[in-house]
Design a protein around this motif. Sequence first.
Motif, PDB file in Angstrom:
ATOM      1  N   VAL A 309      36.824  40.154  68.543  1.00 50.89           N
ATOM      2  CA  VAL A 309      37.784  40.395  67.469  1.00 50.89           C
ATOM      3  C   VAL A 309      38.495  39.071  67.199  1.00 50.89           C
ATOM      4  O   VAL A 309      39.321  38.635  67.989  1.00 50.89           O
ATOM      5  N   VAL A 310      38.122  38.414  66.092  1.00 47.34           N
ATOM      6  CA  VAL A 310      38.653  37.065  65.849  1.00 47.34           C
ATOM      7  C   VAL A 310      39.920  37.084  65.011  1.00 47.34           C
ATOM      8  O   VAL A 310      40.606  36.077  64.888  1.00 47.34           O
ATOM      9  N   SER A 311      40.235  38.233  64.412  1.00 45.77           N
ATOM     10  CA  SER A 311      41.442  38.315  63.603  1.00 45.77           C
ATOM     11  C   SER A 311      41.909  39.763  63.611  1.00 45.77           C
ATOM     12  O   SER A 311      41.087  40.680  63.650  1.00 45.77           O
ATOM     13  N   LYS A 406      37.112  35.720  49.904  1.00 41.31           N
ATOM     14  CA  LYS A 406      37.642  36.704  48.962  1.00 41.31           C
ATOM     15  C   LYS A 406      38.023  38.000  49.710  1.00 41.31           C
ATOM     16  O   LYS A 406      39.093  38.564  49.514  1.00 41.31           O
ATOM     17  N   LYS A 407      37.110  38.446  50.591  1.00 40.01           N
ATOM     18  CA  LYS A 407      37.339  39.658  51.381  1.00 40.01           C
ATOM     19  C   LYS A 407      38.638  39.562  52.184  1.00 40.01           C
ATOM     20  O   LYS A 407      39.432  40.497  52.240  1.00 40.01           O
ATOM     21  N   ILE A 408      38.813  38.417  52.847  1.00 44.03           N
ATOM     22  CA  ILE A 408      39.968  38.256  53.722  1.00 44.03           C
ATOM     23  C   ILE A 408      41.271  38.361  52.930  1.00 44.03           C
ATOM     24  O   ILE A 408      42.247  38.941  53.390  1.00 44.03           O
ATOM     25  N   SER A 409      41.257  37.826  51.696  1.00 42.39           N
ATOM     26  CA  SER A 409      42.506  37.874  50.931  1.00 42.39           C
ATOM     27  C   SER A 409      42.716  39.208  50.231  1.00 42.39           C
ATOM     28  O   SER A 409      43.841  39.570  49.913  1.00 42.39           O
ATOM     29  N   SER A 410      41.639  40.000  50.010  1.00 44.79           N
ATOM     30  CA  SER A 410      41.823  41.230  49.218  1.00 44.79           C
ATOM     31  C   SER A 410      41.669  42.521  50.015  1.00 44.79           C
ATOM     32  O   SER A 410      42.056  43.582  49.565  1.00 44.79           O
ATOM     33  N   GLN A 411      41.102  42.431  51.205  1.00 43.92           N
ATOM     34  CA  GLN A 411      40.800  43.641  51.987  1.00 43.92           C
ATOM     35  C   GLN A 411      42.076  44.299  52.531  1.00 43.92           C
ATOM     36  O   GLN A 411      42.937  43.610  53.060  1.00 43.92           O
ATOM     37  N   PRO A 412      42.201  45.630  52.452  1.00 45.14           N
ATOM     38  CA  PRO A 412      43.351  46.298  53.074  1.00 45.14           C
ATOM     39  C   PRO A 412      43.410  45.958  54.571  1.00 45.14           C
ATOM     40  O   PRO A 412      42.363  45.866  55.211  1.00 45.14           O
ATOM     41  N   LYS A 434      37.449  29.741  61.384  1.00 51.66           N
ATOM     42  CA  LYS A 434      38.536  28.912  61.938  1.00 51.66           C
ATOM     43  C   LYS A 434      39.315  28.257  60.809  1.00 51.66           C
ATOM     44  O   LYS A 434      40.543  28.162  60.850  1.00 51.66           O
ATOM     45  N   GLN A 435      38.567  27.773  59.774  1.00 51.79           N
ATOM     46  CA  GLN A 435      39.252  27.145  58.634  1.00 51.79           C
ATOM     47  C   GLN A 435      39.894  28.204  57.724  1.00 51.79           C
ATOM     48  O   GLN A 435      41.047  28.071  57.327  1.00 51.79           O
ATOM     49  N   LEU A 436      39.151  29.275  57.414  1.00 45.93           N
ATOM     50  CA  LEU A 436      39.655  30.295  56.496  1.00 45.93           C
ATOM     51  C   LEU A 436      40.923  30.992  57.002  1.00 45.93           C
ATOM     52  O   LEU A 436      41.772  31.386  56.205  1.00 45.93           O
ATOM     53  N   LEU A 437      41.032  31.156  58.313  1.00 42.79           N
ATOM     54  CA  LEU A 437      42.148  31.942  58.848  1.00 42.79           C
ATOM     55  C   LEU A 437      43.390  31.104  59.098  1.00 42.79           C
ATOM     56  O   LEU A 437      44.386  31.604  59.601  1.00 42.79           O
ATOM     57  N   HIS A 438      43.318  29.791  58.817  1.00 41.24           N
ATOM     58  CA  HIS A 438      44.503  28.969  59.062  1.00 41.24           C
ATOM     59  C   HIS A 438      45.204  28.549  57.801  1.00 41.24           C
ATOM     60  O   HIS A 438      44.610  28.453  56.766  1.00 41.24           O
TER      61      HIS A 438
END
Length: 438
Positions: A309-311, A406-412, A434-438
């Motif tokens: 589970v990375v996030s 896109k998913k990370i910013s729009s997903q419930p 690693k880049q997207l989540l920071h």
Amino acid sequence: MHHMFQTSEDVIKWVHDRKKFGIKPGLERMEWMMEKLDHPERRLRAVHIGGTNGKGSTIAFLRSILQEGGSEVGTFTSPYVESFHERISVDGVPISDEDLIKAAEVIKPLAEQLETTDLGAPTEFEIMTAMAFYYFARIHPVDILLVEVGLGGRLDSTNIIHPFVSVITSIGYDHMNILGDNLMDIAMEKAGIFKSGQPVITGVRNKEILEKYEEIVKENRTALYKLGEEFTYEDLGPTEDGGEAFTVKTLYKTYENLEISMTGRHQIENATLAVMIAEYLRQFYAIYLEEEHIREGLKKAYWPARFEVVSQKPTIILDSAHNKEGIDSLVETVNRHYPDKKGTILFTALKDKPFSNMIQALEKLGYPIYFTEIDDARAATAEALFETARTDQKEIVTDWKGFLSKKISSQPEDELIIVCGSIYFVSEVKSVLKQLLH
């Protein structure tokens, strides 16, 4: 002395260049190289671990337990997740550039000499194995070395060792095009690592296979320890923090209420195997271990990309399951830890994998599946994967990086994103996240 390699990159390039020699079964080339090196493989205090699924996790649990007891533990493992160097590690720390070059400089002239003989050029995996065994015998000897079987068993390059104990985690239909699709053939191929006088510890459950294994072990005048018989576990269910709790009973002892931080019932089985192996080493090879080392070691053990589970918000799960058994475990674990959750799956696979079975198993979750592909000669196309899927909730995604961001910013926040299907893909996704989540 003239140096053949300036940097570790030169070594990696040289090793990868051997891919062109393919996979050649047979131990003759390994034996030839070992002979020339005055048999480093005979100096290894090793545990040999084969099987279809669960090798990596079992090694991770066992290493963690042994390290808690103060042993220095070497590992030689198959495909790497983060870096080339981690295939040869001591206490989880990958081999240094300097030592990698040192080992390669010893093996390269042998490889070149071998190429001129009737035996032919050694393969990529043979070179890696020779370097690892030389390293652990001559450059950095360890208290105990855990060796993962590369492919199959009988003719695998690692099969020149004489270990303290041999382990077969499980048997399934992985690498079908190489091992034949009959389960018994695969089982016998894996049993090729059994040695005379060396006991076998196994998680295999299939009755017919176990009967065959009993016969071989009897001929070898030694013992077979079977999960579910000589040693057992009781599943105590998920823990508060997403791990698992269980009790293990061996011939020697009962360990009440053990915990692991890895997720899934199959991980309980791998951990139980590790406890049995550790106990065996303590009983017969005087490896120092107390119960607290087993407890602590299990709890701390971690294996990247196994239901990782990375996030948390959104919940992103990476899983490098790459065959049907692996996907079944993934589906079971999602249902066990996230019942009634919605989710999305991003999937790709190599084309030699039984991907239609994998996709069918994934469809049981009822989530939409997005198919993509990686840049690798062995990769299946997104198109081929998409065609195989029966669900009508399916789509092709060529730009998976864009899709994820896109998913990370729009997903419930309470929905899952599951990325799976190929260890190579999952490790690429991991570094992008690693880049997207920071």
